[in-house]
Design a protein around this motif. Structure first.
Motif, PDB file in Angstrom:
ATOM      1  N   ALA A 165     -12.840  74.271  -6.487  1.00  0.00           N
ATOM      2  CA  ALA A 165     -14.492  74.524  -6.725  1.00  0.00           C
ATOM      3  C   ALA A 165     -14.504  75.723  -7.118  1.00  0.00           C
ATOM      4  N   MET A 166     -13.598  76.787  -6.889  1.00  0.00           N
ATOM      5  CA  MET A 166     -13.834  78.323  -7.166  1.00  0.00           C
ATOM      6  C   MET A 166     -13.485  78.564  -8.724  1.00  0.00           C
TER       7      MET A 166
ATOM      8  N   TYR B 252      -9.751  71.617  -2.563  1.00  0.00           N
ATOM      9  CA  TYR B 252     -10.898  71.624  -3.172  1.00  0.00           C
ATOM     10  C   TYR B 252     -11.521  72.914  -3.507  1.00  0.00           C
ATOM     11  N   ARG B 253     -11.193  73.837  -2.215  1.00  0.00           N
ATOM     12  CA  ARG B 253     -11.625  75.126  -2.332  1.00  0.00           C
ATOM     13  C   ARG B 253     -11.031  75.740  -3.694  1.00  0.00           C
TER      14      ARG B 253
ATOM     15  N   PHE C   3      -5.745  69.543   1.947  1.00  0.00           N
ATOM     16  CA  PHE C   3      -6.889  68.884   1.005  1.00  0.00           C
ATOM     17  C   PHE C   3      -8.068  69.943   0.792  1.00  0.00           C
ATOM     18  N   ALA C   4      -8.765  70.707   2.056  1.00  0.00           N
ATOM     19  CA  ALA C   4      -9.650  71.450   1.776  1.00  0.00           C
ATOM     20  C   ALA C   4      -9.457  72.604   1.131  1.00  0.00           C
ATOM     21  N   LYS C   5      -8.222  73.330   0.960  1.00  0.00           N
ATOM     22  CA  LYS C   5      -7.719  74.304   0.355  1.00  0.00           C
ATOM     23  C   LYS C   5      -7.720  73.980  -0.935  1.00  0.00           C
TER      24      LYS C   5
ATOM     25  N   ASN D 130     -15.300  74.423 -11.930  1.00  0.00           N
ATOM     26  CA  ASN D 130     -16.346  73.447 -11.586  1.00  0.00           C
ATOM     27  C   ASN D 130     -16.496  72.136 -12.559  1.00  0.00           C
TER      28      ASN D 130
ATOM     29  N   ILE E  35     -14.239  69.438 -10.718  1.00  0.00           N
ATOM     30  CA  ILE E  35     -14.091  69.161  -9.334  1.00  0.00           C
ATOM     31  C   ILE E  35     -14.653  67.595  -9.252  1.00  0.00           C
ATOM     32  N   ASP E  36     -15.588  67.015 -10.192  1.00  0.00           N
ATOM     33  CA  ASP E  36     -15.899  65.548  -9.924  1.00  0.00           C
ATOM     34  C   ASP E  36     -14.574  64.902 -10.403  1.00  0.00           C
TER      35      ASP E  36
END
Lengths: 317, 317
Positions: B125-126, B121-122, B117-119, B129, B132-133
């Motif tokens: 996000a990168m 999102y990263r 999940f974190a990856k 933009n 992301i929402d």
């Protein structure tokens, strides 16, 4: 509501808003999730990360609404991490109450953590496009901390370097981010924000080491619960790691490799082998680094931040 | 690598890149996590969401690099959801192999999902933009689907409306997002992207219903594994819900409330009570809605998308 910030009235008032915003953000029509969230927030933490963010933001001028929403996001990330941590650690207790995984089951704990993570991301994504990458990056650090910790379970050759990597991800990263973001919100430059972020980071390292020291320095009754979980899960923290490095007759190693964990003996040996002392020394080094940043930069709130650090990490600094 | 896209060579070539980007994004120096990730990607899924995104993007002009990275993020969210789902469902098998939670333990499965999940999102996000929402929003939908599903376990008064809410979050949301984002990347307006997004959403609803129908329509041997997990975990899907609504002598209710689950009997009653038939009818309605969007909008790739939908959902449409 925590009493931790009662001497910093400005901060305390903002933290009341932070908690409110967490409740708002986590509100759901699902009765079962509402019940769990209420349970979690009932005896909330000390809101250390929020407080540090707010204090850092107070080094300049900031928007209260923005800061409290950002702090709420931070606390939500932290909260979700705790919920998942407890599954991994098989913990029964968290903040003096039964953990989610113990009370509601591991399944519920999994998606409760996922739900809170998702809400936190949503909040950041909606309001702070410029911060989302940093959030995601710290999330990754937290995960990697967990990964490395898991990789090294029951590894009596666990070393200091690995331990520091773990706590860097699991604890220090968010402490650092809290202060960095607070500075950013107050309009400071990237460079200034990062510098102060290191103050938070080092404080986080010290904080976790001291926390792990407490597991070995309290009397048997209070130590029992947490250390039994750590040790029986094969999680070896700094005092134990240092002590194992000075384990002349191999007695300590025998103890932890044994089928029956003798807490009494282990605690005694950790202290005797200098494990506590060395750990507290290292914590002291990190604390000094943290305070040095505050002294060198001299922003208007730094005295107050220093006061909080002393409260958290020890007065002699 | 899946054979699903072998008739859509353009898509297949892009999907090879998608998988490569997933591996890149998920690369880690941690040997244990690398091992798990390799295990997960070894027999990857059909990359349906990626393929739909790519096809939708092909309705206009798109940047291959951007689309494949976005698709990789999508697949990572989906993958993380599966890893956590298996903890919750106590599943032993996933994609014909042992699930992470069964092979490595629930603990590992928790933070493996968190890591992915974190990856994801990263990555979003990168690079995206503006998306992301939406990602965060769908993540929340997935979680809520899980919450509601968990809330209604062993609830023989489980109803169609709740079921549809669950699959809306758990499955349809990402199908819809895949197509919406593909259109967006190709430069279509928000309105056009959302309209086509509904094509994906309805297809996702149909897809999940059909999947749940398969659990009750296969022969005993193939049905055994999945339905035992669902039923014994108290997860009642559409065919069963419809059948319970037509359970004149209460025989079906007795069966599922019993301590010993008689799969044979349950399957028979579900079919007899019209549970399968009603479910397939509803799936057909969603499929029609999905295809209608394609026909009404007539973008250049819609014929190909329609072909894929027919492959996924059934040829008579």
């Amino acid at each position: 509501m925590t009493l931790f910030w009662d001497n910093n009235i400005g901060v305390r008032d903002e933290i009341i808003k932070v908690e409110m915003k967490m409740r708002e953000a986590l509100y759901t029509r699902s009765p079962s999730m509402r019940h769990i969230i209420d349970y979690l927030l009932e005896k909330g933490g000390k809101y250390i990360r929020s407080g540090l963010m707010i204090l850092a933001a107070g080094n300049g001028d900031y928007d209260s609404d923005r800061i409290t929403t950002l702090a709420a996001s931070m606390e939500m990330v932290h909260l979700a991490t705790l919920v998942h941590d407890d599954i991994i650690d098989d913990s029964d207790m968290r903040r003096g109450k039964e953990s989610i995984q113990s009370k509601f089951g591991k399944d519920t704990a999994v998606y409760t953590g996922d739900y809170i993570f998702a809400k936190a991301y949503r909040l950041v994504a909606m309001n702070y496009n410029d911060h989302i990458d940093r959030f995601a990056d710290r999330m990754e650090s937290i995960c990697m901390g967990e990964v490395i910790q898991n990789e090294n379970r029951y590894n009596s050759n666990m070393n200091v370097r690995k331990y520091l990597r773990i706590i860097s991800g699991k604890t220090a990263a968010l402490f650092g981010l809290s202060i960095l973001l607070g500075m950013h919100e107050a309009g400071f430059s990237e460079k200034e924000s990062r510098t102060m972020g290191m103050c938070g980071y080092h404080a986080g390292m010290a904080f976790q080491i001291i926390d792990d020291c407490l597991d070995y320095s309290s009397d048997l009754k209070t130590m029992g619960k947490n250390t039994r979980t750590d040790l029986t899960n094969g999680i070896y923290t700094l005092p134990l790691i240092y002590a194992l490095g000075d384990d002349k007759k191999g007695m300590l190693r025998d103890c932890i490799d044994s089928d029956r964990i003798d807490m009494d003996m282990i605690q005694r040996l950790v202290v005797e082998n200098g494990g506590l002392e060395k750990s507290m020394d290292l914590a002291g080094k990190y604390t000094k680094k943290s305070i040095t940043v505050l002294k060198d930069t001299g922003y208007r709130n730094n005295e107050e931040i220093m006061g909080v650090m002393k409260k958290l990490l020890g007065r002699k600094y």
